[in-house]
Design an enzyme around this catalytic site. Structure first.
Site, PDB file in Angstrom:
ATOM      1  N   ASP A  82     -25.604  24.712  79.133  1.00  0.00           N
ATOM      2  CA  ASP A  82     -24.306  24.824  78.460  1.00  0.00           C
ATOM      3  C   ASP A  82     -24.243  23.811  77.318  1.00  0.00           C
ATOM      4  OD1 ASP A  82     -21.656  25.051  77.698  1.00  0.00           O
ATOM      5  OD2 ASP A  82     -20.895  25.190  79.754  1.00  0.00           O
TER       6      ASP A  82
ATOM      7  N   HIS B 278     -22.834  28.764  78.817  1.00  0.00           N
ATOM      8  CA  HIS B 278     -21.413  28.729  79.187  1.00  0.00           C
ATOM      9  C   HIS B 278     -21.026  30.082  79.799  1.00  0.00           C
ATOM     10  CE1 HIS B 278     -17.651  26.609  78.977  1.00  0.00           C
ATOM     11  NE2 HIS B 278     -17.058  27.516  78.220  1.00  0.00           N
TER      12      HIS B 278
ATOM     13  N   SER C 142     -14.064  26.904  81.687  1.00  0.00           N
ATOM     14  CA  SER C 142     -13.866  26.274  80.395  1.00  0.00           C
ATOM     15  C   SER C 142     -12.513  25.557  80.349  1.00  0.00           C
ATOM     16  CB  SER C 142     -14.004  27.335  79.299  1.00  0.00           C
ATOM     17  OG  SER C 142     -14.294  26.759  78.057  1.00  0.00           O
TER      18      SER C 142
END
Length: 631
Positions: free
Chosen positions: A297, A328, A193
């Protein structure tokens, strides 16, 4: 990254052109066996914090900012070691990994608990692990600027320190200077991320000594995290800055004001956004890239991976790719054993110069069904051919329909699942165009686009488009709470346990869902930006305009018997904000099309059959419990 709503070149192996291994001291003979570094460094490791000067004064106090780099490294050796580095804003506010681990310190402020398994596993194998607090977070000075110069420079400065080019100190102010004589200078950055995003940004500077990066679910363009071709997703970078600063730092008000001013709600591209787009600087990248992304995601959407991968490929950057069906999620939590082994050999190759053959292994691995992976020498997204299909009043096919029209009325209370449900029934809120049942499998791999010629009835109009695979399948439940995984009560251990620094993590398993359709790609746009993404222009009701906008990157096989559909609607309430005056939008089908990256190109589509489309009535699955984890 939180919100409350809840790739290889045409050859047979990973391409290594463009990056030569740095000349550095190799591992000791006893450190490597069977092509892998071994856990021979068993003594209690050195743990220390070094404050590295960034050369910036983000908080405007007249003093150069220092960022905290927490180091754990082998002890009892004079042999220099390479570094695995994770630069993050989350070490005190939000935590890292599936168990949201935070950094911990002893009474003297020395680092004890290092989130994630990297130090436990790799330090005994002759690596140092360095966890960097980005400027403005945890124990670092400065201000967060969400992917901008402060963020990138604060991580790059640590790479420079590890290579003897930046000063480091043993205190946040004053103190004695500390060098990194124990480092070979070879650095690998990793992170999920925001952390992986920083790795992308630092790699795009071309900094010397950064040998490889491993971005997981990472951003390549911050504009595409907050906006999409002129529309807003409804949240802004200043909010994220306040979160990671844990409420905000008094001296960082001007920095957050710059974020607010530079990110207008109308979705226009501004200098703030172009400064935070790393793909145009892919030509500077000298590090190899091992990218991982979830095809499901919906936080860091797959277009982030697609545009970064395409830029890397265009510049022959050595690269490897894993694409999962998850949302994610870190690969440690969806393919743990294979991930640790592959990451181990990847770092050995690029940081220790171990000739272990990973270069000759398949460059891409794609999850085709839950826990079922397909490897290929080159990701087919690089080999797919752009294939144009046209919506028609009788379906979707390779030929346009002169004089064909369609229309819908924007209803901002609806979303993509409202539109996709009951495809055999007409809806005033969307236009749906479907192929006939396919006679053979068709694989769509890469980044597509939609071109519309649309006539709005009001001065403002937002568009959404999606590709839908209609047919039964069992997939990972990437829309569920765990985004495709379930956390179990059992644990497995990966490396050495140390007091205050546990190497054991809860196991996971795949969660699955039986579906009758799956949305495989999405895109959104503001029709007012049809001439320029940097300046919207009021629409003239009744006047047609043409605009092309992107669809998210995908890699999906439509099985024989399934149908491929293009849906075009107005405001997708699950993602974008509504225009000021939603209205009716008409489509000129002769001048509207979708461009898909199809493996095998147009022949693969036409041979699969696209005539006389119908979609049989079927079971409509319950609306998924969409929970978007913004970490």
């Amino acid at each position: 990254m939180r919100r409350s709503r809840w790739w290889a070149l045409p050859c047979a192996a990973l391409v290594l052109s463009g990056v030569a291994p740095a000349a550095a001291a190799g591992p000791a003979a006893e450190q490597v066996r069977d092509g892998r570094s071994q856990p021979v460094f068993t003594a209690e490791p050195v743990r220390e914090t070094v404050w590295v000067e960034t050369g910036l004064d983000g908080d405007g106090d007249g003093v150069v900012d220092r960022v905290a780099a927490d180091v754990v490294r082998p002890s009892g050796t004079d042999q220099p070691v390479p570094v695995i580095m994770d630069a993050s804003p989350y070490y005190s506010c939000c935590g890292r990994g599936n168990e949201s681990e935070l950094k911990t310190y002893d009474e003297q402020g020395r680092p004890v608990g290092f989130p994630l398994f990297y130090d436990n596993y790799f330090v005994p194998r002759g690596y140092a692990t360095v966890l960097v607090d980005l400027a403005g977070t945890n124990r670092s000075e400065g201000c967060v600027d969400v992917g901008g110069p402060s963020d990138i420079t604060s991580a790059k400065a640590v790479v420079d320190w590890l290579n003897g080019r930046a000063p480091g100190f043993d205190a946040p102010s004053g103190g004695g200077q500390v060098d990194a004589g124990w480092s070979t200078g070879n650095v690998g950055m990793i992170g999920k991320s925001y952390d992986g995003t920083i790795a992308n940004g630092v790699a795009a500077t071309g900094v010397e000594g950064l040998r490889t990066i491993v971005p997981i679910g990472a951003i390549s363009s911050w504009y595409d995290y907050y906006r999409s071709d002129g529309v807003s997703f409804g949240f802004d970078p200043a909010g994220l800055a306040r979160t990671v600063e844990e409420g905000g730092r008094p001296d960082c008000g001007p920095a957050k004001q710059e974020l607010t001013d530079g990110a207008p709600a109308n979705g226009d591209v501004t200098p703030l956004w172009t400064e935070r787009d790393y793909a145009p600087d892919a030509d500077k990248t000298t590090a190899s890239v091992f990218a991982v992304h979830g095809l499901g995601d919906l936080n860091v959407k797959t277009v982030q991976l697609g545009q970064w991968w395409d830029a890397l490929a265009a510049h022959d950057v050595p690269r490897k790719l894993w694409l999962s069906q998850t949302g994610h999620v870190d690969p440690f939590d969806f393919r743990r054993t294979e991930w640790v082994d592959t990451l181990h050999r990847w770092f050995d190759r690029w940081l220790l110069d171990v000739d272990n053959g990973i270069d000759e292994e398949p460059a891409a691995s794609v999850e085709r069904a839950p826990d079922v992976w397909a490897d290929e020498p080159t990701w087919s997204g690089e080999l797919a051919e752009n294939t144009v299909l046209h919506p028609r009043e009788d379906g979707l096919g390779p030929q346009p329909q002169p004089g064909g029209t369609a229309s819908f009325t924007d209803d901002p209370s609806l979303d993509e699942y409202d539109w996709a449900a009951a495809p055999d029934q007409p809806s005033p809120a969307r236009a749906l165009f479907s192929t006939a049942p396919l006679s053979r499998d068709v694989r769509v791999a890469g980044t597509g686009s939609v071109t519309v010629t649309a006539t709005p009835s009001t001065p403002t109009a937002h568009l959404s488009a999606m590709l839908v695979d209609y047919g039964p399948a069992t997939t990972r439940d990437y829309l569920g709470r765990g985004e495709g995984i379930r956390t179990l009560e059992t644990e497995s251990c990966w490396g050495e346990n140390r007091p205050g620094d546990d190497a054991c993590y809860r196991d996971t398993e795949a969660t699955t869902r039986d579906v009758d359709f799956e949305i495989i790609s999405r895109g959104w746009a503001d029709l007012a930006n049809h001439e320029s993404l940097s300046q919207e222009k009021p629409l003239e009701p009744g006047k047609p305009v043409t605009m092309t906008f992107r669809l998210a990157t995908t890699d999906h096989v439509l099985p024989a018997g399934h149908r491929l559909a293009l849906i075009i609607g107005g405001t997708d309430s699950a993602f974008i904000v509504a225009p000021g005056q939603p209205g009716e939008i008409g489509l000129d089908l002769n001048a509207t099309s979708v461009t898909l990256p199809v493996v095998g190109g147009l022949p693969a589509v036409t041979s699969a059959g696209t005539a006389k489309p119908t979609v049989r009535p079927g079971h409509v699955p319950p609306r998924p419990d969409v929970q978007l984890n913004r970490d």
